[in-house]
Design a protein around this motif. Structure first.
Motif, PDB file in Angstrom:
ATOM      1  N   LEU A   1       0.858  -1.176   0.000  1.00 29.08           N
ATOM      2  CA  LEU A   1       0.000   0.000   0.000  1.00 29.08           C
ATOM      3  C   LEU A   1       0.899   1.233   0.000  1.00 29.08           C
ATOM      4  O   LEU A   1       1.686   1.418   0.918  1.00 29.08           O
ATOM      5  N   PRO A   2       0.837   2.084  -1.041  1.00 27.71           N
ATOM      6  CA  PRO A   2       1.751   3.241  -1.107  1.00 27.71           C
ATOM      7  C   PRO A   2       1.599   4.143   0.102  1.00 27.71           C
ATOM      8  O   PRO A   2       0.527   4.234   0.711  1.00 27.71           O
ATOM      9  N   LEU A   3       2.695   4.831   0.435  1.00 28.49           N
ATOM     10  CA  LEU A   3       2.686   5.709   1.607  1.00 28.49           C
ATOM     11  C   LEU A   3       1.682   6.843   1.431  1.00 28.49           C
ATOM     12  O   LEU A   3       0.995   7.232   2.375  1.00 28.49           O
ATOM     13  N   GLU A   4       1.582   7.399   0.196  1.00 32.70           N
ATOM     14  CA  GLU A   4       0.624   8.476  -0.031  1.00 32.70           C
ATOM     15  C   GLU A   4      -0.803   8.001   0.224  1.00 32.70           C
ATOM     16  O   GLU A   4      -1.641   8.731   0.764  1.00 32.70           O
ATOM     17  N   LEU A   5      -1.078   6.742  -0.158  1.00 35.85           N
ATOM     18  CA  LEU A   5      -2.421   6.210   0.058  1.00 35.85           C
ATOM     19  C   LEU A   5      -2.670   5.943   1.538  1.00 35.85           C
ATOM     20  O   LEU A   5      -3.788   6.089   2.028  1.00 35.85           O
ATOM     21  N   GLN A   6      -1.619   5.532   2.270  1.00 38.28           N
ATOM     22  CA  GLN A   6      -1.770   5.368   3.718  1.00 38.28           C
ATOM     23  C   GLN A   6      -2.127   6.698   4.383  1.00 38.28           C
ATOM     24  O   GLN A   6      -3.030   6.775   5.223  1.00 38.28           O
ATOM     25  N   LEU A   7      -1.413   7.764   4.003  1.00 38.88           N
ATOM     26  CA  LEU A   7      -1.696   9.078   4.577  1.00 38.88           C
ATOM     27  C   LEU A   7      -3.087   9.561   4.188  1.00 38.88           C
ATOM     28  O   LEU A   7      -3.785  10.199   4.980  1.00 38.88           O
ATOM     29  N   ALA A   8      -3.502   9.260   2.943  1.00 37.77           N
ATOM     30  CA  ALA A   8      -4.852   9.641   2.525  1.00 37.77           C
ATOM     31  C   ALA A   8      -5.903   8.908   3.346  1.00 37.77           C
ATOM     32  O   ALA A   8      -6.928   9.476   3.731  1.00 37.77           O
ATOM     33  N   ALA A   9      -5.642   7.620   3.633  1.00 37.11           N
ATOM     34  CA  ALA A   9      -6.581   6.862   4.462  1.00 37.11           C
ATOM     35  C   ALA A   9      -6.676   7.451   5.859  1.00 37.11           C
ATOM     36  O   ALA A   9      -7.758   7.523   6.451  1.00 37.11           O
ATOM     37  N   GLN A  10      -5.541   7.895   6.380  1.00 41.54           N
ATOM     38  CA  GLN A  10      -5.576   8.492   7.718  1.00 41.54           C
ATOM     39  C   GLN A  10      -6.325   9.821   7.706  1.00 41.54           C
ATOM     40  O   GLN A  10      -7.110  10.116   8.604  1.00 41.54           O
ATOM     41  N   ARG A  11      -6.114  10.645   6.660  1.00 40.64           N
ATOM     42  CA  ARG A  11      -6.821  11.925   6.585  1.00 40.64           C
ATOM     43  C   ARG A  11      -8.322  11.716   6.455  1.00 40.64           C
ATOM     44  O   ARG A  11      -9.120  12.418   7.070  1.00 40.64           O
ATOM     45  N   ARG A  12      -8.718  10.727   5.643  1.00 43.61           N
ATOM     46  CA  ARG A  12     -10.148  10.467   5.497  1.00 43.61           C
ATOM     47  C   ARG A  12     -10.747   9.963   6.803  1.00 43.61           C
ATOM     48  O   ARG A  12     -11.871  10.315   7.171  1.00 43.61           O
TER      49      ARG A  12
END
Length: 670
Positions: A132-143
């Protein structure tokens, strides 16, 4: 050799021209699945006769190669529902596209599983977090942060209901079989046989009852028969009443036996294993067998029957276990940890003490060093302390520096008496003391833990050894007895506690895990609140690696800052000299109204007076007096070797005098 190779190549080429054995081999091994059709001008699948096969490869194994197309050789549409969490990831991509945001620099670090939303944690564990890309991990956390709590709860309830339904469908047949077995165990033999259907050739129960009635009518026709029927009727009534009373007594006894004090209560499992620490309502408590039945236990929705000694009733006063906090540490916290563990130095402190560099953990983690256990203890202090509180200090929880205990055992130090005084000081004024014990001897290198509890008048001693062997590590046990004799003479080392055993070089992590379990119990979480020790060990491997990485980065920053300040030391000294000269001029003009700093500057620069201890500020004089009274000449900051300004009086005097001389613009003392 060249002639042999050319001859073999020629022979193989001639053989292939006769029977095409290369293509036949490709078809037989399943490598060649299609052939070119000149008439249709496309590739077509091989027929069943052309596929071949051999003794090693069955023809049926090769049939699935064509499942990706239909009968017309058109590729089928992919079924993305077979991929775990595909819908959640698709929604996340769409949300991230419509809600772009750039993460700050400090957040661009590999995230932990617990920081992701709950719907993505299990797929990441199954497929690996790195997919899971790091950018997508951060996006999941923001959501997850921006989503309302009510929506999160609704999604979580739906997800849990879906999971329970799928698991129930898989296990319903096993549940029915187990329920039938339990029912047969509680039924008597007569009840079980009474429900059997008669086989062919045997009289049914209705026919047997009819024959009995006819026989009764024949007996009633005679006087003797009437008396006999009366007696039989009375005996039958008494027998029926007796049978009913026996059944009622049996049912009452069975209910009393299967409904012990734990039945219907929420219990926590203490048995070592994957279910350790799980909580569920007990359905049956059999007092005669001493067992409890726990249904729908854990994620696998399993039903277990355990001895009642391996479970404990959950108390209302138990606190909820603390979750691991996000590893975003402030510079103040990192510097405080480095200061207490000997990983930093103050300005002008280089001549007194050299900090010990942090050894980062490798992958997979190697055996822990003494500094790792000390930094791991500080990690646990940070985990159990909320806000500005210091839970370890309030509860009197302390640890003996592993390096200090090792120096006392090996006697490898410049002065044994100083080490003994320091160890004696560490063993005073505590409620809970942890002593890591190192040993090697003829066996492997190993860490164990000595736990001393002094909350009551009598000291309680426990010994933890995770070595996967029938006997504890002999050298560690001997060293633990030596330390125990010094701290509490006359005490004997007890047998090691019944705890989980390690599988590799994890003894240092198990030492920290045992400390974790004891502190969690003292916090009021109850026994086995975090599961069995291997779960805590896995968490510690993850968080300790991140903890040491951030502390190492802060250590490098501090060293660079110290180096830059030392480069400009002469420039700052000259600047301070000008300030002191101005203060001295003011003091000569108005001697009565001059400040203490101005008077001192006038004495030093005009009269050539050397600064003395009496010229230091009262705060520094009090610190020096305290170190003279209570200092042991070594401490954890100097790693119990050289002494520093926090434990050695002369070094503290020189440090504070150098601070004063630098502020006056004078050269430093060597």
């Amino acid at each position: 050799m060249v002639k042999a190779i050319v001859s073999a190549q020629t022979t193989l080429r001639q053989r292939n021209e006769k029977n095409s054995w290369v293509v036949a081999g490709l078809r037989r091994n399943g490598i060649l699945a299609y052939k070119a059709s000149l008439s249709e001008q496309k590739l077509v699948p091989l027929s069943s006769e052309e596929v071949g096969g051999s003794e090693r490869i069955d023809v049926s194994w090769l049939r699935d190669r064509f499942l990706w197309v239909d009968k017309n050789l058109v590729p089928l549409k992919p079924d993305f529902s077979l991929i775990t969490a595909s819908k959640e990831l698709a929604d996340l991509y769409e949300w991230d596209f419509h809600n772009p945001a750039s993460a700050p620099e400090e957040d661009k670090a590999l995230m932990d599983i617990s920081e992701l939303p709950s719907e993505l944690q299990l797929p990441c564990i199954e497929s690996g977090l790195l997919r899971l890309p790091l950018e997508l991990q951060l996006a999941a956390q923001r959501r997850s942060i921006s989503t309302p709590v009510s929506v999160k709860d609704k999604k979580a309830s739906r997800r849990y209901a879906k999971m329970v339904k799928s698991l129930a469908k898989k296990r319903v047949s096993a549940k029915l079989r187990k329920a039938l077995r339990d029912k047969l165990k509680t039924q008597s033999l007569g009840q079980t046989l009474g429900k059997l259907v008669p086989r062919a050739g045997e009289a049914s129960e209705a026919i047997s009852q009819k024959k009995k009635k006819l026989q009764k009518l024949k007996v009633k026709k005679t006087a003797d028969g009437k008396a006999l029927m009366k007696a039989l009727t009375m005996n039958a009534a008494e027998a029926l009443a007796l049978q009913n009373s026996d059944v009622e007594a049996e049912e009452a006894t069975l209910a009393e036996v299967t409904k012990g004090p734990l039945a219907g209560r929420v219990c926590r499992v203490l048995q070592l294993g994957v279910h350790c620490g799980k909580e569920v309502t007990c359905s049956h408590h059999n007092l005669s067998k001493g067992t409890v039945t726990l249904p729908c236990l854990g994620d696998s929705v399993a039903t277990l029957t355990l001895p009642d000694s391996l479970v404990v009733e959950k108390e209302a006063s138990w606190l909820k276990p603390l979750s691991w906090k996000h590893m975003r540490l402030s510079r103040e916290l990192k510097q405080r940890v480095l200061h207490s563990c000997g990983g930093s130095q103050l300005f002008l402190d280089k001549s007194v003490y050299v900090p010990e560099p942090i050894e980062l953990l490798k992958t997979p983690p190697q055996m822990l060093l003494d500094q790792h256990i000390l930094y791991g203890f500080e990690l646990l202090r940070w985990h159990f302390s909320q806000g500005s509180e210091n839970f370890f200090f309030e509860q009197g929880i302390r640890i003996v520096d592993p390096k200090l205990s090792l120096q006392y055992i090996t006697k490898e130090c410049f002065d044994v008496s100083i080490v003994e005084n320091a160890l004696k000081r560490e063993g005073e004024l505590f409620k809970t003391l942890f002593v890591p014990v190192w040993g090697q001897g003829d066996g492997p290198k190993h860490w164990t833990l000595l736990h001393l509890d002094q909350e009551s008048d009598e000291v309680r001693i426990k010994y933890y050894d995770s070595l996967n062997d029938e006997e504890p590590h002999p050298c560690c046990a001997a060293n633990a007895q030596v330390l125990l004799d010094f701290l509490f003479p006359g005490k004997t080392l007890p047998q090691r506690e019944d705890s989980q055993r390690q599988k590799s070089d994890e003894c240092g992590f198990y030492v920290l895990a045992h400390i974790f379990e004891v502190v969690a119990l003292k916090r009021g979480e109850g026994p086995a609140s975090r599961g069995w020790s291997s779960v805590i060990v896995m968490d510690l491997m993850n968080f300790l690696r991140t903890w040491l990485g951030q502390l190492s980065g802060e250590q490098d920053k501090l060293q660079n800052e110290q180096a830059s300040r030392l480069k400009s030391l002469e420039k700052s000294r000259l600047k301070n000299l000008k300030v002191s000269q101005e203060l001295a001029k003011k003091a000569s003009v108005a001697a009565e109204a001059a400040s203490q700093a101005a008077k001192l500057a006038a004495k030093v620069l005009s009269l050539g007076k050397e600064p003395e201890l009496s010229d230091l500020p009262k705060e520094h004089q009090d610190k020096i007096s305290q170190i003279r009274l209570f200092g042991c000449s070594v401490c954890s900051r100097c790693r119990w070797v050289s002494g520093c300004l926090f434990c050695d009086g002369p070094k503290a005097e020189r440090y504070y005098l150098n601070q004063l001389r630098h502020s006056l613009g004078l050269p430093l003392l060597k």
